[in-house]
Enzyme design. Structure first.
Site, mmCIF file in Angstrom:
data_model
loop_
_atom_site.group_PDB
_atom_site.id
_atom_site.type_symbol
_atom_site.label_atom_id
_atom_site.label_comp_id
_atom_site.label_asym_id
_atom_site.label_seq_id
_atom_site.Cartn_x
_atom_site.Cartn_y
_atom_site.Cartn_z
ATOM 1 N N GLY A 115 -4.905 13.172 4.255
ATOM 2 C CA GLY A 115 -3.516 13.394 4.620
ATOM 3 C C GLY A 115 -3.412 14.389 5.767
ATOM 4 N N CYS A 116 -2.274 14.392 6.435
ATOM 5 C CA CYS A 116 -2.118 15.238 7.625
ATOM 6 C C CYS A 116 -2.126 16.729 7.270
ATOM 7 C CB CYS A 116 -0.841 14.859 8.379
ATOM 8 S SG CYS A 116 0.662 14.836 7.372
ATOM 9 N N HIS A 117 -1.292 17.142 6.304
ATOM 10 C CA HIS A 117 -1.299 18.544 5.894
ATOM 11 C C HIS A 117 -2.679 18.932 5.366
ATOM 12 C CE1 HIS A 117 3.098 18.693 6.102
ATOM 13 N NE2 HIS A 117 3.170 17.658 5.294
ATOM 14 N N ALA A 118 -3.257 18.021 4.581
ATOM 15 C CA ALA A 118 -4.552 18.315 3.956
ATOM 16 C C ALA A 118 -5.641 18.503 4.993
ATOM 17 C CB ALA A 118 -4.922 17.191 2.992
#
EC number: 1.2.1.38
Length: 315
Positions: A115-118
């Site tokens: 994921g992007c935040h991750a």
């Protein structure tokens, strides 16, 4: 050699961007599904099994369903959903994660795209854990500010309506139940014993993302200095094409007085920063949420898996 690639969910934000990356590639034959058969299980199954690589740009349940459709042992699935990011048998599609990760991606037929935040959080924190500077049981928090494209077509339409409703003109914190869908991978792939307290914020700009991880030096291994924190990041990513570790207390950013969340847009690059005082450090990670945060990362993992130049088609 030409590789056959199918994007299941080609009309979504991630799928469309993957198609843009692949369009300029002479080594890729893109298999396309007719518009009237996009929900036809038999046709989807045929194309999934005909592909050397199939990208799953689908909701979680549909991605799990698609994975069960594949009976060709040669088809590599790269899943952009959250369905398989901590699942047994699936390799995490972040080549820079640790030594051996590229080999695992190349060998696997099941790759879970981060994921992007991750991605931003893991790339900032994992080196500090691996270096022994940040204890695994540390109480970690993080804030992420992101453009509205991360919410997909519905959120894009919401933000691009005219006139724009007043409540959308200001940044909006969300996931206030503290159960964001990226938390399991943020914990699992950093080695932390507990997930961070995570506060994402969406704002009125299309793309770009920055995660901030504040730490007290007293939380770190005794005697740790800001210089050691920056050096741990630099050592971990030495030689990485897409990771740029900035100098401690980056002078240009401090001179400007503000952090540019969008400076990595339209690239597959991640910029890592360490700002510090005598008692605290702020580790920041910046990327394009549609690039290294989604479609670019997926194409990078495809390149690694196929054994072609990892940077092919990416900037």
């Amino acid at each position: 050699m030409t590789f056959k690639v199918f994007v299941d969910g080609q009309e979504g934000t991630t799928g469309l961007r993957i198609h843009e990356y692949l369009a300029a590639r002479g080594d890729i034959e893109v298999l396309k599904i007719d518009a009237d058969k996009r929900k036809d299980p038999a046709e989807r199954s045929r194309l999934l099994n005909a592909a050397d690589v199939a990208f799953l740009c689908l909701p979680d349940a549909a991605s799990r369903e698609a994975a069960f459709m594949v009976n060709n042992p040669n088809t590599c699935l790269i899943d952009a959903s959250t369905a398989h990011r901590t699942a047994p048998g699936w390799v995490f599609g972040l080549p820079e994660l640790a030594r051996g990760q590229r080999g695992a991606i190349q060998a696997s037929k099941r790759i879970a795209n981060p994921g992007c935040h991750a991605s931003a959080f893991i790339l900032a924190v994992r080196p500090l854990v691996d270096a022994g500077l940040l204890p695994r049981d540390a109480a970690v928090s993080a804030t992420s500010i992101t453009g509205y494209s991360g919410g997909g077509k519905s959120m894009i339409a919401e933000y691009e309506q005219q006139p724009l409703p007043a409540h959308l003109s200001a940044p909006r914190p969300y996931s206030l139940g503290l159960k964001h869908k990226h938390l399991p991978e943020m914990q699992a792939h950093t080695g932390l014993s507990a997930p961070p307290v995570f506060q994402p914020i969406v704002a009125n700009f299309y793309k770009g993302l920055a995660v901030s991880v504040p730490l007290q030096l007293s939380q770190l291994k005794a005697g740790t200095t800001p210089e050691q924190v920056q050096a741990a990041l630099a050592a971990h990513y030495d030689g990485e094409r897409f990771i740029r570790v900035m100098p401690l207390r980056d002078a240009a950013t401090l001179e400007a007085g503000f952090f540019d969340v969008q400076a990595c847009n339209d690239t597959n690059r991640v910029d890592l920063f360490v700002f510090a005082s005598d008692t605290q450090v702020l580790v920041m990670s910046r990327l394009d949420n549609l690039g290294k945060g989604a479609s670019g990362a997926a194409v990078q993992s495809m390149n690694v898996h196929l054994g072609v130049e990892e940077t092919l088609g990416l900037v």
